[in-house]
Write an enzyme that holds these catalytic residues in place. Structure first.
Site, mmCIF file in Angstrom:
data_model
loop_
_atom_site.group_PDB
_atom_site.id
_atom_site.type_symbol
_atom_site.label_atom_id
_atom_site.label_comp_id
_atom_site.label_asym_id
_atom_site.label_seq_id
_atom_site.Cartn_x
_atom_site.Cartn_y
_atom_site.Cartn_z
ATOM 1 C CB THR A 175 -15.601 52.259 74.507
ATOM 2 O OG1 THR A 175 -15.881 52.377 76.121
ATOM 3 C CG2 THR A 175 -16.995 51.302 74.154
ATOM 4 C CG ASP A 176 -13.538 51.472 79.516
ATOM 5 O OD1 ASP A 176 -14.382 52.334 79.043
ATOM 6 O OD2 ASP A 176 -12.900 51.666 80.549
ATOM 7 C CD GLU A 177 -18.774 53.915 78.438
ATOM 8 O OE1 GLU A 177 -19.796 53.744 78.191
ATOM 9 O OE2 GLU A 177 -17.982 54.669 78.471
ATOM 10 C CE LYS A 200 -17.227 51.997 69.780
ATOM 11 N NZ LYS A 200 -16.646 52.608 68.700
ATOM 12 C CE1 TYR A 235 -20.192 54.740 72.344
ATOM 13 C CE2 TYR A 235 -19.557 53.970 74.651
ATOM 14 C CZ TYR A 235 -19.145 54.604 73.289
ATOM 15 O OH TYR A 235 -17.915 54.770 73.151
#
Ligand code: NAD
Ligand code: TYD
Length: 349
Positions: free
Chosen positions: A132-134, A161, A157
């Site tokens: 993810t870009d997060e 990741k 989260y």
């Protein structure tokens, strides 16, 4: 069969679109969907391809190392496309350990099984980690995430990741495991579990429930139609360079409140309600703790190097998505019964 591929998390939102694309596009690949069927996994998402000869479902938890090892021995996969994860930021705030367990330890179990099977002679094999870009943290009002942007995860989260991304790179570096990682922006589309912004708000508009907008609503996300993400995964799996990272995004930034208003207006049209009705459901509520202000992806590397670009405009994608939720009452009521009600009451009490 030309290739045997494990797709983990294939019964979830994005995974189901990836499984369908691979099963239909590559009849000479054996596609094995490994999924634990958590609250987010639903075999109904794949009922149209269930009987295909090149598709197999294995009910497996990636936290169960013995089971994962035995599946690797049994099927001898050439590739792994790893999507299985706990994926909702709000849940990671209330139960971080589930995220650390599945996203970090579960990924380690898959890496260990692949390392054991492929060894150092891994020519032609590929471990594809979907991220993810997060992991890059939060942007201010300007700028974009590049593949070289330093990691700065802010939620349990995104931290879990990020940890899994690091493990994949470490296995590549240490054990010469061929790998590729993609970091994608927010997806939307059919089969999205109604705890995330777009499907939750479609469902609430349908049922005339309040639309809980966090904080001032000026948080910004870059939205990509899920089938375009699946196309990107196909492209990178086949043509991406080993050891590389590719950012995937929709070139499509929206402030939450603007997106919610657009959704309300489109839903009013589709439901035949007077213009402005659904906007009356908007309700500002207490902010999410540690809420990332803005995500925006620079997806020029995958575009220039591999020729991928989103094929669906936001206008088309949103319309397709709303239509899908209007036509799939049974799916929605199945996934919003039981445990969902409890989650909803706790989250929005
Ligand atoms: P999802 O929550 O809809 O689906 C996750 C799937 O993984 C479910 O089918 C679930 O049953 C399965 N799963 C969960 N824990 C498991 C376990 N221990 N063992 C086996 N299976 C398990 O998630 P999604 O939105 O489809 O996201 C898929 C992947 O893409 C995730 O890795 C996520 O981090 C990443 N991603 C998501 C988005 C997004 O906008 N949704 C954006 C970028 C990246
Ligand atoms: P979400 O769909 O949870 O994705 P992510 O947090 O991974 O980006 O949320 C998208 C944006 O919408 C995010 O800024 C949080 C906001 N949001 C709300 O305002 N209300 C809600 O009820 C939810 C679920 C999200």
């Amino acid at each position: 069969m030309k290739k045997t591929i494990f797709i983990t998390g294939g019964a979830g939102f994005i995974g189901s679109h990836v499984v369908r694309l691979f099963v239909e596009k590559y009849p000479d690949y054996k596609i094995i969907n490994l999924d634990a069927l958590t609250y987010a996994g639903n075999l109904e998402n794949l009922k149209d391809i269930q009987g295909k000869p090149n598709y197999i479902f294995e009910h497996a938890d990636i936290n169960d190392a013995a089971k994962i090892n035995s599946l690797f021995t049994q099927y001898q996969p050439d590739g792994v496309i790893h999507l299985a994860a706990e994926s909702h930021v709000d849940r990671s705030i209330t139960d971080p350990n589930a995220f650390i367990q599945t996203n970090v330890m579960g990924t380690a179990n898959l890496l260990n099984a692949a390392k054991h099977l492929w060894g150092k002679n891994a020519e032609g094999k590929r471990f594809y980690h979907v991220s993810t870009d997060e992991v890059y943290g939060s942007l201010g009002e300007t700028g974009f995430f590049l593949e070289t942007t330093p990691y700065d995860p802010q939620s349990p989260y995104s931290a879990s990741k990020a940890a899994s991304d690091h493990l994949v790179r470490a296995y590549g570096n240490t054990y010469e495991m061929p790998f590729v990682i993609t970091n994608c922006s927010n997806n939307y589309g059919p089969n999205h579990f109604p705890e995330k912004l777009i499907p939750l708000f479609i469902n609430n508009i349908k049922t005339n429930k309040p639309l809980p907008v966090y904080g001032d609503g000026k948080y910004t996300r870059d939205w990509l139609f899920v089938k375009d993400h699946a196309r990107a995964i196909d492209t990178v799996f086949h043509n991406g360079r080993n050891g590389e990272t590719y950012n995937i995004g929709g070139f499509n930034e929206w402030q939450n409140i603007e997106l919610v208003k657009l959704l309300c207006d489109k839903m009013d049209e589709k439901l035949g309600r007077p213009a402005g009705t659904s906007q009356g459901l908007i309700s500002y509520i207490k902010d999410r703790p540690g809420h990332d202000r803005r995500y925006a992806i620079d997806a020029n590397k995958i575009n220039k190097e591999l020729g991928w670009y989103p094929s669906v405009t936001f206008e088309e994608g949103l319309s397709l998505t709303i239509d899908w939720y209007m036509e799939n009452d049974a799916w929605l009521s199945n996934v919003t019964s039981g445990a969902y009600q409890k989650y909803y009451q706790e989250q929005y009490k």
